[in-house]
Design a protein around this motif. Sequence first.
Motif, PDB file in Angstrom:
ATOM      1  N   THR A 102       0.843  -1.192   0.000  1.00 31.29           N
ATOM      2  CA  THR A 102       0.000   0.000   0.000  1.00 31.29           C
ATOM      3  C   THR A 102       0.878   1.241   0.000  1.00 31.29           C
ATOM      4  OG1 THR A 102      -1.731  -1.153   1.211  1.00 31.29           O
ATOM      5  CG2 THR A 102      -1.801   1.242   1.277  1.00 31.29           C
ATOM      6  N   THR A 135      -2.060  -2.223  -3.912  1.00 29.85           N
ATOM      7  CA  THR A 135      -1.880  -2.959  -5.160  1.00 29.85           C
ATOM      8  C   THR A 135      -2.338  -4.392  -4.928  1.00 29.85           C
ATOM      9  OG1 THR A 135      -0.013  -1.577  -5.790  1.00 29.85           O
ATOM     10  CG2 THR A 135      -0.211  -3.702  -6.903  1.00 29.85           C
ATOM     11  N   CYS A 195      -5.347  -1.323  -8.364  1.00 31.11           N
ATOM     12  CA  CYS A 195      -4.961  -0.539  -7.191  1.00 31.11           C
ATOM     13  C   CYS A 195      -6.232   0.077  -6.625  1.00 31.11           C
ATOM     14  CB  CYS A 195      -3.954   0.540  -7.566  1.00 31.11           C
ATOM     15  SG  CYS A 195      -2.380  -0.141  -8.102  1.00 31.11           S
TER      16      CYS A 195
END
Length: 186
Positions: free
Chosen positions: A124, A130, A142
Amino acid sequence: DVALRGGTMLDYGCGTGTHLYYFLQQGFTPYGCDVSATAIDKCKALMPEHADHFHVIPSIPRLRDCFGDMAFNLVFSNQVLYFLNDQDMQTITAQLYDLLKPGGIFFATMIAPTNYYSKFAEGTQDGLTTCVLKGRLNETQCVNFKTREEVLKFFTSFGLTKLQLGHYGAVIREDEGPTDHWMFVG
């Protein structure tokens, strides 16, 4: 309870206009924007009498450039804001709030951390996680996961009053898991 019957509606991330078309049938005047020119072309074809109400925008637009001094009775964003990092989500939501008429309704969905995407998380940054999806989807997304408390705090920080904070989801494929999302109405 708040009942909104008609008026102007802005769909941020309107895609091909499915939601706008529904609300048009309910008496709303539709306006929309999306990053996809192909989607906006389909939106215009679906509602040609309102074609000049639909705009292709950059991923972080200045919405007043599209909509001038307009104000909307309903601002709607379904499964869009959570593709933005924390700062961009703040920027866009502030603009959407600015476009809302006093007493208007704001609707947005956010992806929940219990959504099956979270089991594919690989890191993150700036609020965006992701997720490298395997199996049927086989793609990288994402997303900005938010808990119920984070959704409430985020949207009320703009001055919105919570009318409803709901949850939806299902397990459509047991090999994937729940499709959990939050729905904020303010």
